[in-house]
Design an enzyme around this catalytic site. Structure first.
Site, PDB file in Angstrom:
ATOM      1  N   ARG A  41       0.838  -1.208   0.000  1.00 29.38           N
ATOM      2  CA  ARG A  41       0.000   0.000   0.000  1.00 29.38           C
ATOM      3  C   ARG A  41       0.872   1.256   0.000  1.00 29.38           C
ATOM      4  O   ARG A  41       0.565   2.244  -0.656  1.00 29.38           O
ATOM      5  CB  ARG A  41      -0.924  -0.022   1.209  1.00 29.38           C
ATOM      6  CG  ARG A  41      -1.998  -1.078   1.064  1.00 29.38           C
ATOM      7  CD  ARG A  41      -2.917  -1.126   2.235  1.00 29.38           C
ATOM      8  NE  ARG A  41      -3.576   0.154   2.431  1.00 29.38           N
ATOM      9  CZ  ARG A  41      -4.099   0.507   3.602  1.00 29.38           C
ATOM     10  NH1 ARG A  41      -3.983  -0.291   4.646  1.00 29.38           N
ATOM     11  NH2 ARG A  41      -4.705   1.654   3.737  1.00 29.38           N
ATOM     12  N   SER A  53     -17.769   4.185   2.083  1.00 26.32           N
ATOM     13  CA  SER A  53     -18.878   3.219   2.141  1.00 26.32           C
ATOM     14  C   SER A  53     -19.647   3.392   3.448  1.00 26.32           C
ATOM     15  O   SER A  53     -20.705   2.810   3.641  1.00 26.32           O
ATOM     16  CB  SER A  53     -18.321   1.790   2.054  1.00 26.32           C
ATOM     17  OG  SER A  53     -17.392   1.598   3.115  1.00 26.32           O
ATOM     18  N   CYS A  82       6.678   2.038  17.500  1.00 26.05           N
ATOM     19  CA  CYS A  82       7.211   0.834  18.155  1.00 26.05           C
ATOM     20  C   CYS A  82       6.153   0.212  19.057  1.00 26.05           C
ATOM     21  O   CYS A  82       5.520   0.900  19.858  1.00 26.05           O
ATOM     22  CB  CYS A  82       8.452   1.204  18.981  1.00 26.05           C
ATOM     23  SG  CYS A  82       9.074  -0.205  19.906  1.00 26.05           S
ATOM     24  N   HIS A 118      -7.952   7.821  11.227  1.00 22.19           N
ATOM     25  CA  HIS A 118      -7.473   6.434  11.194  1.00 22.19           C
ATOM     26  C   HIS A 118      -5.959   6.359  11.098  1.00 22.19           C
ATOM     27  O   HIS A 118      -5.399   5.312  10.782  1.00 22.19           O
ATOM     28  CB  HIS A 118      -8.113   5.672  10.018  1.00 22.19           C
ATOM     29  CG  HIS A 118      -9.559   5.363  10.265  1.00 22.19           C
ATOM     30  ND1 HIS A 118     -10.404   4.948   9.261  1.00 22.19           N
ATOM     31  CD2 HIS A 118     -10.322   5.424  11.382  1.00 22.19           C
ATOM     32  CE1 HIS A 118     -11.619   4.751   9.763  1.00 22.19           C
ATOM     33  NE2 HIS A 118     -11.595   5.048  11.047  1.00 22.19           N
ATOM     34  N   VAL A 149      -5.427   7.048   5.171  1.00 24.41           N
ATOM     35  CA  VAL A 149      -4.119   7.056   5.838  1.00 24.41           C
ATOM     36  C   VAL A 149      -3.032   7.533   4.870  1.00 24.41           C
ATOM     37  O   VAL A 149      -1.864   7.617   5.239  1.00 24.41           O
ATOM     38  CB  VAL A 149      -3.779   5.652   6.400  1.00 24.41           C
ATOM     39  CG1 VAL A 149      -4.752   5.269   7.523  1.00 24.41           C
ATOM     40  CG2 VAL A 149      -3.785   4.579   5.315  1.00 24.41           C
ATOM     41  N   ASP A 150      -3.456   7.897   3.622  1.00 21.42           N
ATOM     42  CA  ASP A 150      -2.455   8.430   2.683  1.00 21.42           C
ATOM     43  C   ASP A 150      -2.260   9.923   2.964  1.00 21.42           C
ATOM     44  O   ASP A 150      -2.980  10.508   3.792  1.00 21.42           O
ATOM     45  CB  ASP A 150      -2.915   8.186   1.221  1.00 21.42           C
ATOM     46  CG  ASP A 150      -4.217   8.905   0.868  1.00 21.42           C
ATOM     47  OD1 ASP A 150      -5.129   8.277   0.309  1.00 21.42           O
ATOM     48  OD2 ASP A 150      -4.339  10.123   1.164  1.00 21.42           O
ATOM     49  N   CYS A 162       8.179   0.445  22.931  1.00 22.25           N
ATOM     50  CA  CYS A 162       8.436   1.716  23.652  1.00 22.25           C
ATOM     51  C   CYS A 162       7.529   2.839  23.153  1.00 22.25           C
ATOM     52  O   CYS A 162       7.497   3.929  23.723  1.00 22.25           O
ATOM     53  CB  CYS A 162       9.906   2.111  23.475  1.00 22.25           C
ATOM     54  SG  CYS A 162      10.292   2.624  21.791  1.00 22.25           S
TER      55      CYS A 162
END
Ligand code: BV8
Ligand code: ZN
Length: 236
Positions: free
Chosen positions: A66, A185, A123, A115, A99-100, A126
């Protein structure tokens, strides 16, 4: 379209919820539907914390594929039209499920990424996180200095949304005179609940999509067609 143009002119405060359909015309695959990512993969196998421990290699490869698609993508006219609206409308909030970084590349300065962000790596031990712009993360899975596995900085199923971002999205939905729902959607919660919250608070809700969705029956206007054509026409 005319009626929506009128509502846009009269609106003091506008909020927008975007989904994967906004990036589709930039060549970024959506999740559901014919070419959707979920066709090849099931969300439960990939977009959740258990998947990372069960099959870190599969999760990393999915996100690498992706990341490479998004790295090659460029904003389309819908992204630019939203950046343009942000300049024109004093009270304008863009809430994105994507998320782009195509909204940001098109010039949107204040994107509520509910999102998360695919370019962020975090990580699992941590919690340290940083942007890693490489289209493909080399080692599978990548490790943090502390030895923890690095995961994508996105919100997976069963995970809470980033609270500060989500609260601002809620406020924007409640304050909106006009709420635009573009290219989603509307099946993922709590993101999709913004539509009803905006409606209940008195907003007019307009949906732009190539197909009707589960919310189409509840909204004030449905503008069918690719958002890269519809939105620029609406604001011209
Ligand atoms: C949460 C990861 C509280 C990032 C995504 C059981 C247990 C736990 C939770 C749940 C549960 N049952 C239900 C839930 C809630 C769950 C949920 O909603 N499940 C649904 C699917 C039933 N939600 C969650 O888990 C959320 N967290 O509730 O926390 C909690 C905590 C603990 C326990 C319980 C609850 C987290 C949700 C976030 C999930 N992460 N992805 C990533 O890798 O990307 S969701 C995934 O779907 C994407 O992130 C995307 O953002 C999201 C929505 O998809 P869309 O953007 O709408 O894309 P889609 O392909 O579906 O549709 C595209 C649309 O575009 C179509 O309508 C198409 O027609 C249109 N289109 C296409 N081309 C165009 C176009 N339109 C216009 N123009 C075009 N050219
Ligand atoms: Zn670490």
């Amino acid at each position: 379209m005319e009626q929506t143009r009128e509502w846009l002119k009269q609106a003091r405060s506008v909020a927008v919820l975007t989904g994967a359909g906004v990036s589709a015309e930039s060549g970024v695959p959506t999740f559901r539907g014919k070419q959707g990512l979920w066709r090849t993969y099931r969300p439960e196998d990939l977009a959740n914390p258990q998947a990372l421990h069960r099959d870190p290699r599969l999760v990393r490869e999915w996100y690498n594929c992706r990341r490479s698609a998004i790295a090659k993508a460029h904003p389309n006219p819908c992204h630019y039209a939203l950046a343009d609206l942000e300049q024109r409308i004093p009270e304008f909030t863009l809430v994105s499920q994507n998320v782009d970084d195509l909204h940001e590349q098109a010039g949107s300065r204040n994107v509520l990424k509910i999102h998360g962000d695919i370019w962020l790596v975090r990580c699992t031990e941590c919690g340290r996180q940083h942007i890693d712009p490489r289209p493909c993360l080399p080692e599978l899975p990548p490790y943090c200095h502390c030895g923890g596995i690095l995961r994508p900085g996105v919100v997976w199923f069963g995970e809470d949304l980033p609270q500060n971002v989500w609260c601002r999205a809620l406020e924007a939905a409640r304050a909106a005179d006009l709420f635009l729902v573009i290219g989603t959607s509307a099946v993922v919660y709590p993101a999709a609940s913004l539509v009803r919250i905006a409606k209940r608070a008195g907003a007019r809700v307009v949906e732009m999509n190539i197909a009707e969705t589960v919310i189409t029956s509840e909204i004030d206007a449905f503008l069918p067609g690719p958002c890269g054509e519809i939105l620029p026409k609406l604001i011209s």
